[in-house]
Motif scaffolding. Sequence first.
Motif, PDB file in Angstrom:
ATOM      1  N   ALA A 176       0.827  -1.209   0.000  1.00  0.00           N
ATOM      2  CA  ALA A 176       0.000   0.000   0.000  1.00  0.00           C
ATOM      3  C   ALA A 176       0.857   1.253   0.000  1.00  0.00           C
ATOM      4  CB  ALA A 176      -0.937   0.003   1.202  1.00  0.00           C
ATOM      5  N   GLU A 177       1.973   1.203   0.717  1.00  0.00           N
ATOM      6  CA  GLU A 177       2.876   2.355   0.774  1.00  0.00           C
ATOM      7  C   GLU A 177       3.749   2.431  -0.464  1.00  0.00           C
ATOM      8  OE1 GLU A 177       6.060   4.326   3.934  1.00  0.00           O
ATOM      9  OE2 GLU A 177       5.784   2.153   3.897  1.00  0.00           O
ATOM     10  N   ALA A 178       4.163   1.269  -0.967  1.00  0.00           N
ATOM     11  CA  ALA A 178       5.114   1.234  -2.071  1.00  0.00           C
ATOM     12  C   ALA A 178       4.513   1.714  -3.383  1.00  0.00           C
ATOM     13  CB  ALA A 178       5.658  -0.180  -2.239  1.00  0.00           C
ATOM     14  N   GLY A 179       3.238   1.390  -3.650  1.00  0.00           N
ATOM     15  CA  GLY A 179       2.622   1.731  -4.927  1.00  0.00           C
ATOM     16  C   GLY A 179       2.788   3.191  -5.313  1.00  0.00           C
ATOM     17  N   PRO A 180       2.252   4.125  -4.512  1.00  0.00           N
ATOM     18  CA  PRO A 180       2.360   5.538  -4.890  1.00  0.00           C
ATOM     19  C   PRO A 180       3.787   6.067  -4.857  1.00  0.00           C
ATOM     20  CG  PRO A 180       1.352   5.297  -2.716  1.00  0.00           C
ATOM     21  CD  PRO A 180       1.413   3.928  -3.313  1.00  0.00           C
ATOM     22  N   LEU A 181       4.623   5.537  -3.958  1.00  0.00           N
ATOM     23  CA  LEU A 181       6.004   6.008  -3.887  1.00  0.00           C
ATOM     24  C   LEU A 181       6.803   5.585  -5.108  1.00  0.00           C
ATOM     25  CD1 LEU A 181       6.821   5.370  -0.099  1.00  0.00           C
ATOM     26  CD2 LEU A 181       6.329   7.552  -1.231  1.00  0.00           C
ATOM     27  N   ILE A 182       6.577   4.359  -5.578  1.00  0.00           N
ATOM     28  CA  ILE A 182       7.272   3.904  -6.782  1.00  0.00           C
ATOM     29  C   ILE A 182       6.760   4.653  -8.004  1.00  0.00           C
ATOM     30  CG2 ILE A 182       7.648   1.929  -8.309  1.00  0.00           C
ATOM     31  CD1 ILE A 182       7.629   0.151  -5.803  1.00  0.00           C
ATOM     32  N   GLU A 183       5.434   4.871  -8.065  1.00  0.00           N
ATOM     33  CA  GLU A 183       4.860   5.601  -9.204  1.00  0.00           C
ATOM     34  C   GLU A 183       5.607   6.906  -9.468  1.00  0.00           C
ATOM     35  OE1 GLU A 183       0.953   8.297 -10.372  1.00  0.00           O
ATOM     36  OE2 GLU A 183       0.826   6.960  -8.642  1.00  0.00           O
ATOM     37  N   SER A 184       5.913   7.641  -8.412  1.00  0.00           N
ATOM     38  CA  SER A 184       6.511   8.969  -8.553  1.00  0.00           C
ATOM     39  C   SER A 184       7.996   8.999  -8.199  1.00  0.00           C
ATOM     40  CB  SER A 184       5.757   9.970  -7.663  1.00  0.00           C
ATOM     41  OG  SER A 184       5.748   9.535  -6.309  1.00  0.00           O
ATOM     42  N   HIS A 185       8.639   7.822  -8.168  1.00  0.00           N
ATOM     43  CA  HIS A 185      10.062   7.761  -7.832  1.00  0.00           C
ATOM     44  C   HIS A 185      10.882   8.507  -8.882  1.00  0.00           C
ATOM     45  CE1 HIS A 185      14.047   6.131  -6.932  1.00  0.00           C
ATOM     46  NE2 HIS A 185      13.555   5.739  -5.770  1.00  0.00           N
ATOM     47  N   GLY A 186      11.987   9.075  -8.453  1.00  0.00           N
ATOM     48  CA  GLY A 186      12.803   9.912  -9.320  1.00  0.00           C
ATOM     49  C   GLY A 186      13.381   9.231 -10.540  1.00  0.00           C
ATOM     50  N   ILE A 187      13.489   7.905 -10.539  1.00  0.00           N
ATOM     51  CA  ILE A 187      14.065   7.239 -11.713  1.00  0.00           C
ATOM     52  C   ILE A 187      13.049   7.108 -12.850  1.00  0.00           C
ATOM     53  CG2 ILE A 187      15.688   5.960 -10.282  1.00  0.00           C
ATOM     54  CD1 ILE A 187      14.084   3.418 -10.938  1.00  0.00           C
ATOM     55  N   PHE A 188      11.788   7.465 -12.563  1.00  0.00           N
ATOM     56  CA  PHE A 188      10.751   7.389 -13.600  1.00  0.00           C
ATOM     57  C   PHE A 188      10.327   8.812 -13.985  1.00  0.00           C
ATOM     58  CE2 PHE A 188      10.096   3.498 -10.976  1.00  0.00           C
ATOM     59  CZ  PHE A 188      10.497   2.569 -11.930  1.00  0.00           C
ATOM     60  N   PRO A 189      10.940   9.393 -15.012  1.00  0.00           N
ATOM     61  CA  PRO A 189      10.648  10.789 -15.371  1.00  0.00           C
ATOM     62  C   PRO A 189       9.206  11.027 -15.794  1.00  0.00           C
ATOM     63  CG  PRO A 189      12.026   9.732 -17.040  1.00  0.00           C
ATOM     64  CD  PRO A 189      11.978   8.810 -15.858  1.00  0.00           C
ATOM     65  N   ASN A 190       8.523   9.985 -16.293  1.00  0.00           N
ATOM     66  CA  ASN A 190       7.116  10.118 -16.681  1.00  0.00           C
ATOM     67  C   ASN A 190       6.190   9.426 -15.688  1.00  0.00           C
ATOM     68  OD1 ASN A 190       7.968  11.461 -18.962  1.00  0.00           O
ATOM     69  ND2 ASN A 190       7.911   9.635 -20.263  1.00  0.00           N
ATOM     70  N   ARG A 191       6.689   9.191 -14.465  1.00  0.00           N
ATOM     71  CA  ARG A 191       6.009   8.337 -13.486  1.00  0.00           C
ATOM     72  C   ARG A 191       5.871   6.926 -14.070  1.00  0.00           C
ATOM     73  NH1 ARG A 191       0.586  10.848 -11.498  1.00  0.00           N
ATOM     74  NH2 ARG A 191       0.308  11.274 -13.726  1.00  0.00           N
ATOM     75  N   THR A 192       5.278   6.014 -13.326  1.00  0.00           N
ATOM     76  CA  THR A 192       5.145   4.649 -13.819  1.00  0.00           C
ATOM     77  C   THR A 192       3.933   3.962 -13.224  1.00  0.00           C
ATOM     78  OG1 THR A 192       6.349   2.564 -14.188  1.00  0.00           O
ATOM     79  CG2 THR A 192       6.538   3.552 -11.995  1.00  0.00           C
TER      80      THR A 192
END
Length: 279
Positions: A176-192
């Motif tokens: 639950a915590e990882a989903g939104p944090l990974i979506e907007s993580h800095g290594i994904f310039p277009n989010r993911t």
Amino acid sequence: MQGMGNDFLVAPVDDVDGLVAIDELARLMCDRHFGAGADGLVVTSRSRGATADFNSRIFNADGGEAEVSGNGTRCVAAYLYYSGLWRNPEIRIATAAGIKTGRLISNNKLHYEFQFDMGRPILASRDIPVDLEHPVDRVVGHRLTVAGKDYEVTCTSMGNPHCSIVVEDFNDKNMAEAGPLIESHGIFPNRTNVEFVRIVSRSEIEVRFWERGVGWTNSSGTGSCAAAVSSALRGLTDRAVTVKTAGGHLAVRWSSDDIVYLTGAAEVVYEGKWLGLLA
């Protein structure tokens, strides 16, 4: 429309490229409390070119435009057959990620089943894109630390970016915590988009989806394709799998010619008129 519980509002327009403030309209219409409610809004118009039959654009519930949606494109196809705008056994729908060609497999009243050619998966980090210090041809088992926890991620693109993580079960509270944090993580310039994948067998996987700009969804077409491709890349499954989602089963086949085929259903749920345009 709904495809495996992934629901979309589909609207015909004169020209998908001539729309103004469509992002704000998508936010209003997709709001489940103050609007009609949906994971996304898809607009479609007849193509003026020879390579596609119809054009489409998809907007997530937050108003952001997505490159493509597997379930959304299937829902557009079902709408076009249901409305009588198309009757041929094959249909070509242009998306921001290219033309997707679908074949109608069956139709029972409001229920339609299609196989869609979703194209070749994009694997190189620069093209997904994934911003790595040292670009690689395949992002497989890359270590990503989020909120103090390490994940092994496999990243692909099906025209839109995906990050797949293999888990033992879906009771992990960190999801639950990882989903939104990974979506907007800095290594994904277009989010993911993020997929949590449980391997059932060589021919079956189960997936939970955190979709970019939407949140948790019952299903995802491109997410199912990405999860299947990532599982095969890691040698955990064969190249043809059944994908079990919270909304139903999809079939994904990564063929020997590198094309990914997605088979699943779409259903017409209701039709109406958006009165907000009269306000």
